[in-house]
Design an enzyme around this catalytic site. Structure first.
Site, PDB file in Angstrom:
ATOM      1  N   CYS A   1       0.814  -1.211   0.000  1.00 55.39           N
ATOM      2  CA  CYS A   1       0.000   0.000   0.000  1.00 55.39           C
ATOM      3  C   CYS A   1       0.849   1.263   0.000  1.00 55.39           C
ATOM      4  CB  CYS A   1      -0.939   0.005   1.201  1.00 55.39           C
ATOM      5  SG  CYS A   1      -1.948   1.502   1.305  1.00 55.39           S
TER       6      CYS A   1
ATOM      7  N   CYS B   1      -1.459   1.604  -3.024  1.00 53.30           N
ATOM      8  CA  CYS B   1      -2.495   2.631  -2.855  1.00 53.30           C
ATOM      9  C   CYS B   1      -1.962   4.054  -2.842  1.00 53.30           C
ATOM     10  CB  CYS B   1      -3.260   2.393  -1.544  1.00 53.30           C
ATOM     11  SG  CYS B   1      -3.637   0.683  -1.183  1.00 53.30           S
TER      12      CYS B   1
ATOM     13  N   LYS C   1      -0.211   5.195  -6.139  1.00 49.80           N
ATOM     14  CA  LYS C   1      -1.263   5.164  -7.167  1.00 49.80           C
ATOM     15  C   LYS C   1      -2.158   6.387  -7.058  1.00 49.80           C
ATOM     16  CE  LYS C   1      -4.945   3.195  -6.148  1.00 49.80           C
ATOM     17  NZ  LYS C   1      -5.888   2.194  -5.636  1.00 49.80           N
TER      18      LYS C   1
ATOM     19  N   TYR D   1      -9.677  -3.348 -11.041  1.00 45.60           N
ATOM     20  CA  TYR D   1      -9.454  -1.963 -10.643  1.00 45.60           C
ATOM     21  C   TYR D   1      -8.024  -1.503 -10.917  1.00 45.60           C
ATOM     22  CZ  TYR D   1      -7.258  -3.573  -6.267  1.00 45.60           C
ATOM     23  OH  TYR D   1      -6.426  -4.143  -5.341  1.00 45.60           O
TER      24      TYR D   1
ATOM     25  N   GLU E   1      -7.380   1.788 -13.208  1.00 43.03           N
ATOM     26  CA  GLU E   1      -6.716   2.906 -12.535  1.00 43.03           C
ATOM     27  C   GLU E   1      -5.434   3.304 -13.259  1.00 43.03           C
ATOM     28  OE1 GLU E   1      -8.326   2.281  -7.951  1.00 43.03           O
ATOM     29  OE2 GLU E   1      -6.438   1.366  -8.561  1.00 43.03           O
TER      30      GLU E   1
ATOM     31  N   HIS F   1     -27.375  21.582  -0.732  1.00 43.39           N
ATOM     32  CA  HIS F   1     -27.458  22.058  -2.113  1.00 43.39           C
ATOM     33  C   HIS F   1     -26.539  23.254  -2.326  1.00 43.39           C
ATOM     34  CE1 HIS F   1     -29.383  22.794  -5.980  1.00 43.39           C
ATOM     35  NE2 HIS F   1     -29.433  24.090  -5.655  1.00 43.39           N
TER      36      HIS F   1
ATOM     37  N   GLU G   1     -26.571  15.211  -2.793  1.00 47.00           N
ATOM     38  CA  GLU G   1     -27.949  15.471  -2.385  1.00 47.00           C
ATOM     39  C   GLU G   1     -28.944  14.573  -3.113  1.00 47.00           C
ATOM     40  OE1 GLU G   1     -29.891  19.192  -3.747  1.00 47.00           O
ATOM     41  OE2 GLU G   1     -28.005  19.579  -4.811  1.00 47.00           O
TER      42      GLU G   1
END
Length: 457
Positions: free
Chosen positions: A42, A47, A50, A177, A181, A434, A439
């Site tokens: 990682c 991670c 990346k 993934y 990625e 908002h 939302e």
């Protein structure tokens, strides 16, 4: 018996570091053995780098949109600058990880360990034999490279972060993934990028709307996708790599990357001699408390094949320490894990997919598609997708799937509500913020469609 340590951890990745640190905090005498760099996949080559490279790649989109807001952008990119900055940050994190181990008294041993029995290891570099009441295997996983002619000419995610120069083009094999990625990264940095995948759509196992939405987003960014095809061989041709495909076609690329899955790091660990059983997929078999078939040996993280995600490894390491050294038995719930794909567009997801939920009973599905607000002044046509899956008649939320800017940040917070068994009515009671994309999750009025008796109506 007298042991050298209460705990020896093999592997200083996310899971091993957390387990070692927590066990030492509870008063255990702990050593952690690492043959490479503290931090594991990682931090060192996963991670963290990346995500940094994804940030770099996303500036291209930001520059495109900036002109619609009145900015004039004249930018250029320098690959060595990014690589050097990444390495500086990784070195900082590695030092922080090591410091966090040393503070509670964990001994860091820079070596490779081989298990010699239920309570022993041997260090390969200096030959020392060490013993502990408990052993914890946290050796992670490595990229899988297909056994094809010329495979040595390809790269994996391990090498991709430190290429001497950016290739003019790249072919990425895989549909998970990691593949999407890195396709996002290379395409965003100006590399002509192609994905080749044996299936008929990327991200197998994800919700179908997320899969197709990302597919469209990648294609809009100029990424070529070749389906139902694999690489049969690679050959060096001048400065390029020529790939020959399963359909007989050949083409040259500046680089070829394998993103074809990861395999647990169990080879050469001595697990068989110690009697540790493996699963049919080659990972270490463990029970719900991360205990192996040998009572004194535990395993956490990717090497167990349960869920190859850093936060899961960290939680498993933490719960191991609680169970073994704090008399507080805890088991990790792997049934509800939020996850993100840091592609462009980004995906965040938690809970059941539409297909999975439809097999569990009658459900309502709410879907919103709209242009992200940051793109409304430009001519960009991509859509965000927000999807809410609930039990029928405003019942419990079963799954949430998001595609677009900020999806990962949104899903982390939504996962709290889903983990608390929130209902559609709970979402409805929440006042919308908002203007925001999120939302939409609390303003759905009627289902886009429903499933009754496993059929869409």
């Amino acid at each position: 018996m007298d042991f050298d340590y209460d705990l020896i951890v093999i592997g200083a990745g996310s899971g091993g570091v957390r387990a070692a640190r927590m066990a030492a905090t509870y008063g255990a005498k702990v050593a952690i053995v690492e043959e490479f760099r503290v931090g594991g996949t990682c931090v060192i080559r996963g991670c963290v780098p990346k995500k940094l490279y994804v940030y770099a790649a996303r500036f291209r989109d930001q520059f495109d949109v900036a002109e619609s807001f009145g900015w004039q952008v004249d930018a250029s990119f320098d690959w060595p600058t990014l690589v050097a900055a990444k390495e500086k940050e990784i070195a900082r994190l590695e030092h922080a990880y090591a410091s966090n181990l040393e503070k509670p008294g964990v001994e860091i041993i820079r070596d490779r360990a081989v298990v010699t029995g239920p309570n022993g290891i041997r260090l390969l570099r200096n030959g020392r034999e060490l013993s502990a009441k408990y052993l914890l295997v946290a050796t992670g996983a490595h990229p899988f490279v297909p056994d094809i002619p010329g495979a040595e000419f390809g790269i994996t995610s391990n090498e991709a972060f430190d290429l001497p120069t950016l290739p003019h083009s790249i072919l990425i094999e895989g549909g998970g993934y990691i593949a999407v990625e890195f396709a996002t990264i290379f395409a965003g940095l100006g590399v002509n990028t192609t994905i080749i995948y044996r299936g008929d759509c990327i991200l197998r196992g994800f919700d179908e709307d997320m899969r197709r939405g990302l597919e469209n987003g990648l294609i809009e960014r100029g990424i070529r996708i070749i389906y139902q095809t694999t690489i049969k061989s690679l050959a060096k041709t001048g400065d390029d790599i020529t790939a020959t495909f399963s359909d007989g076609i050949s083409a040259p690329y500046g680089a070829v990357m394998f993103a074809t899955g990861r395999r647990p790091n169990v080879s050469g660990l001595g697990l068989d001699a110690a009697g540790v059983q493996l699963t049919e997929h080659g990972s270490i078999a463990v029970d719900e408390y991360s205990q192996t078939s040998v009572p004194s040996i535990y395993a956490v993280g990717d090497v167990t094949g349960r869920a190859q995600l850093t936060p899961v490894a960290i939680r498993e390491g933490w719960y191991f320490a609680e169970t073994v050294f704090n008399n507080n038995p805890l088991k990790v719930d792997h049934s509800l894990i939020p996850t993100a794909v840091f592609s462009e567009p980004e995906i965040g997801t938690v809970g059941l997919t539409e297909y999975e939920a439809s097999t569990h009973g009658d459900i309502d599905v709410y879907v919103a598609r709209f242009r992200p607000m940051q793109n409304t002044l430009s001519d960009r046509t991509e859509r965000m997708i927000l999807k809410l899956i609930t039990e029928k008649d405003e019942g419990r939320v079963l799954g949430v799937h998001l595609l677009g800017p900020g999806a990962a940040e949104m899903i982390q917070l939504v996962a709290i509500a889903v983990g608390m068994n929130a209902t559609k009515a709970d979402f409805d009671r929440t006042i919308a913020l908002h203007p925001s994309a999120a939302e939409e999750l609390v303003t759905f009025k009627t289902p886009s469609y429903t499933y009754r008796d496993c059929k869409r109506v």
